[in-house]
Design an enzyme around this catalytic site. Structure first.
Site, PDB file in Angstrom:
ATOM      1  N   GLY A  31      24.080  27.522 -34.821  1.00 30.68           N
ATOM      2  CA  GLY A  31      25.163  28.498 -34.755  1.00 30.68           C
ATOM      3  C   GLY A  31      25.000  29.475 -33.615  1.00 30.68           C
ATOM      4  O   GLY A  31      24.255  29.227 -32.665  1.00 30.68           O
ATOM      5  N   LEU A  33      27.255  30.081 -31.454  1.00 32.28           N
ATOM      6  CA  LEU A  33      27.614  29.104 -30.424  1.00 32.28           C
ATOM      7  C   LEU A  33      27.989  29.768 -29.098  1.00 32.28           C
ATOM      8  O   LEU A  33      28.570  30.847 -29.067  1.00 32.28           O
ATOM      9  CB  LEU A  33      28.796  28.258 -30.914  1.00 32.28           C
ATOM     10  CG  LEU A  33      28.560  27.509 -32.231  1.00 32.28           C
ATOM     11  CD1 LEU A  33      29.803  26.706 -32.622  1.00 32.28           C
ATOM     12  CD2 LEU A  33      27.345  26.609 -32.165  1.00 32.28           C
ATOM     13  N   HIS A  34      27.622  29.078 -28.020  1.00 34.81           N
ATOM     14  CA  HIS A  34      27.988  29.540 -26.678  1.00 34.81           C
ATOM     15  C   HIS A  34      28.511  28.336 -25.888  1.00 34.81           C
ATOM     16  O   HIS A  34      28.621  27.225 -26.442  1.00 34.81           O
ATOM     17  CB  HIS A  34      26.785  30.198 -25.988  1.00 34.81           C
ATOM     18  CG  HIS A  34      25.537  29.364 -26.045  1.00 34.81           C
ATOM     19  ND1 HIS A  34      25.423  28.162 -25.386  1.00 34.81           N
ATOM     20  CD2 HIS A  34      24.363  29.536 -26.702  1.00 34.81           C
ATOM     21  CE1 HIS A  34      24.234  27.647 -25.611  1.00 34.81           C
ATOM     22  NE2 HIS A  34      23.563  28.454 -26.424  1.00 34.81           N
ATOM     23  N   HIS A  37      26.742  24.932 -26.201  1.00 40.81           N
ATOM     24  CA  HIS A  37      27.110  24.132 -27.376  1.00 40.81           C
ATOM     25  C   HIS A  37      28.498  23.514 -27.175  1.00 40.81           C
ATOM     26  O   HIS A  37      28.724  22.361 -27.501  1.00 40.81           O
ATOM     27  CB  HIS A  37      27.181  25.010 -28.637  1.00 40.81           C
ATOM     28  CG  HIS A  37      25.878  25.635 -29.035  1.00 40.81           C
ATOM     29  ND1 HIS A  37      25.658  26.998 -28.995  1.00 40.81           N
ATOM     30  CD2 HIS A  37      24.734  25.080 -29.486  1.00 40.81           C
ATOM     31  CE1 HIS A  37      24.448  27.245 -29.420  1.00 40.81           C
ATOM     32  NE2 HIS A  37      23.848  26.116 -29.722  1.00 40.81           N
ATOM     33  N   GLN A  61      11.512  25.528 -38.813  1.00 38.70           N
ATOM     34  CA  GLN A  61      11.117  25.458 -37.409  1.00 38.70           C
ATOM     35  C   GLN A  61      10.720  26.822 -36.829  1.00 38.70           C
ATOM     36  O   GLN A  61      10.447  26.940 -35.648  1.00 38.70           O
ATOM     37  CB  GLN A  61      12.200  24.786 -36.566  1.00 38.70           C
ATOM     38  CG  GLN A  61      13.471  25.589 -36.348  1.00 38.70           C
ATOM     39  CD  GLN A  61      14.534  24.767 -35.636  1.00 38.70           C
ATOM     40  OE1 GLN A  61      15.145  23.877 -36.213  1.00 38.70           O
ATOM     41  NE2 GLN A  61      14.763  25.053 -34.360  1.00 38.70           N
ATOM     42  N   GLY A 149      21.054  19.498 -25.665  1.00 45.90           N
ATOM     43  CA  GLY A 149      21.055  20.071 -24.317  1.00 45.90           C
ATOM     44  C   GLY A 149      19.680  19.923 -23.661  1.00 45.90           C
ATOM     45  O   GLY A 149      18.646  19.986 -24.328  1.00 45.90           O
ATOM     46  N   GLU A 150      19.708  19.759 -22.354  1.00 44.94           N
ATOM     47  CA  GLU A 150      18.474  19.551 -21.588  1.00 44.94           C
ATOM     48  C   GLU A 150      17.630  20.824 -21.479  1.00 44.94           C
ATOM     49  O   GLU A 150      16.459  20.765 -21.129  1.00 44.94           O
ATOM     50  CB  GLU A 150      18.843  19.053 -20.192  1.00 44.94           C
ATOM     51  CG  GLU A 150      17.711  18.413 -19.448  1.00 44.94           C
ATOM     52  CD  GLU A 150      18.169  17.842 -18.128  1.00 44.94           C
ATOM     53  OE1 GLU A 150      17.711  16.757 -17.785  1.00 44.94           O
ATOM     54  OE2 GLU A 150      18.987  18.486 -17.430  1.00 44.94           O
ATOM     55  N   LYS A 151      18.234  21.964 -21.791  1.00 42.18           N
ATOM     56  CA  LYS A 151      17.438  23.207 -21.763  1.00 42.18           C
ATOM     57  C   LYS A 151      16.221  23.073 -22.680  1.00 42.18           C
ATOM     58  O   LYS A 151      15.136  23.522 -22.356  1.00 42.18           O
ATOM     59  CB  LYS A 151      18.280  24.412 -22.205  1.00 42.18           C
ATOM     60  CG  LYS A 151      17.445  25.690 -22.215  1.00 42.18           C
ATOM     61  CD  LYS A 151      18.260  26.880 -22.644  1.00 42.18           C
ATOM     62  CE  LYS A 151      18.359  27.019 -24.128  1.00 42.18           C
ATOM     63  NZ  LYS A 151      17.130  27.482 -24.804  1.00 42.18           N
ATOM     64  N   GLN A 155      12.263  19.366 -26.880  1.00 37.41           N
ATOM     65  CA  GLN A 155      12.919  18.998 -28.142  1.00 37.41           C
ATOM     66  C   GLN A 155      13.557  17.608 -28.033  1.00 37.41           C
ATOM     67  O   GLN A 155      13.461  16.795 -28.962  1.00 37.41           O
ATOM     68  CB  GLN A 155      13.967  20.051 -28.488  1.00 37.41           C
ATOM     69  CG  GLN A 155      14.855  19.703 -29.652  1.00 37.41           C
ATOM     70  CD  GLN A 155      15.676  20.888 -30.140  1.00 37.41           C
ATOM     71  OE1 GLN A 155      15.168  21.730 -30.852  1.00 37.41           O
ATOM     72  NE2 GLN A 155      16.938  20.955 -29.773  1.00 37.41           N
TER      73      GLN A 155
HETATM   74  O1  PAF Z   1      18.296  23.288 -30.745  1.00 36.06           O
HETATM   75  C1  PAF Z   1      18.583  23.791 -31.843  1.00 36.06           C
HETATM   76  O2  PAF Z   1      19.509  24.588 -31.961  1.00 36.06           O
HETATM   77  C2  PAF Z   1      17.781  23.396 -33.073  1.00 36.06           C
HETATM   78  O3  PAF Z   1      16.449  23.211 -32.758  1.00 36.06           O
HETATM   79  C3  PAF Z   1      18.356  22.176 -33.813  1.00 36.06           C
HETATM   80  C4  PAF Z   1      18.276  20.913 -32.966  1.00 36.06           C
HETATM   81  C5  PAF Z   1      19.798  22.431 -34.207  1.00 36.06           C
HETATM   82  C6  PAF Z   1      17.557  21.911 -35.092  1.00 36.06           C
HETATM   83  O4  PAF Z   1      17.601  23.007 -35.957  1.00 36.06           O
END
Ligand code: PAF
Length: 282
Positions: A31, A33-34, A37, A61, A149-151, A155
């Site tokens: 969430g 969002l920008h 996203h 996380q 996203g590549e940022k 991940q």
């Molecule tokens: O990149 C994120 O916003 C989070 O790590 C994700 C992939 C939604 C998992 O919670």
């Protein structure tokens, strides 16, 4: 109008979509969002019949409870932003119980050390937490494509491994980092920066580009040291790490192998705000 669905409704919608052979894309988010996203959602929109956007601040996380409690939350604003994109979007913004039951539990994976480098060194178990939630979302929604996203390059490598480990039938799409005019990578955390700090943050992307343009010919050790010094000179700025790592293994190789790809990874703390970024060097 986008539709907000409960877990059982998600299950039945997914079932119907699979029966009618409609393709599904998933954009997992926490969430706030920008435009980063939104660029993922727009790409998913072009490539799929149905687009799922999940909005869930995943507790497993976060290694730092303060970081979790101050993570920005803007559900109403998020709904509003998505609403303007298209009709075929379905939003899944579950509560903790819907995802984890009584207690959020972390699944541990063997990511062959890529989870303990860079971000992993500073955020213990972060990537196990990310993998735990992404695995749950992929199992529930069964998308054909999932967008990141590549940022958050590290991940993306973790998710790549997760997909292999769990043998999940999904295509991962990595999209370019969206930046502010001054080069600062978009992040929900940027909202916490003062205007002055936000302006000064342009030094992060400039530094990555400096490493890129000097990658082959320079003494990287001293260049890296100078860059760290320059960033640390800025008021409120502290480099947490700046590393050049093998783009596949994320290990910090002693010697550069010209046949391999390398990336520079940076994390800068601006007051309490952690800003991360990365760039492909060769
Ligand atoms: O990149 C994120 O916003 C989070 O790590 C994700 C992939 C939604 C998992 O919670």
């Amino acid at each position: 109008m986008p539709i907000y669905l409960k877990k059982e409704e998600v299950e039945s919608t997914v079932h119907k979509a699979i029966l009618s052979k409609r393709s599904m894309g998933l954009v997992p988010t926490m969430g706030s969002l920008h435009h980063g996203h939104l660029s993922l959602i727009e790409k998913a929109n072009k490539e799929n019949d149905i687009v799922w956007v999940s909005i869930f601040i995943n507790p497993t996380q976060f290694n730092d409870p303060n970081d979790l409690s101050r993570y920005p939350k803007n559900l109403e604003k998020d709904y509003g932003l998505i609403k303007n994109i298209c009709e075929k979007i379905k939003i899944f913004s579950p509560n903790e119980k819907e995802i984890y039951g009584k207690t959020p539990t972390l699944q541990k994976y063997d990511f062959k050390k890529i989870d303990v480098e860079l971000e992993g060194k500073h955020r213990k178990n972060h990537f196990n937490g990310v993998a735990t939630i992404v695995s749950k979302l992929l199992t529930l929604i069964k998308p054909n494509k999932v967008y990141f996203g590549e940022k958050d390059y590290q991940q993306t490598q973790i998710i790549k491994k997760l997909i292999c480990l769990e043998n999940i039938n999904v295509n991962m799409i990595i999209c370019p980092t969206v930046r502010e005019k001054n080069g600062l990578a978009l992040s929900s955390r940027n909202n916490f920066l003062s205007n002055i700090d936000r302006g000064n943050s342009s030094i992060i992307y400039k530094s990555l580009n400096l490493l890129k343009s000097n990658f082959i010919n320079s003494n990287l050790k001293s260049l890296r040291k100078n860059i760290i010094n320059d960033i640390n000179k800025k008021k409120n700025f502290k480099v947490e790490y700046l590393e050049i790592a093998n783009a596949e293994t994320l290990q910090i190789d002693e010697k550069i192998n010209p046949k391999k790809q390398y990336r520079a990874f940076i994390c800068v703390r601006v007051n309490e705000v952690r800003l991360i970024d990365n760039i492909l060097l060769n």
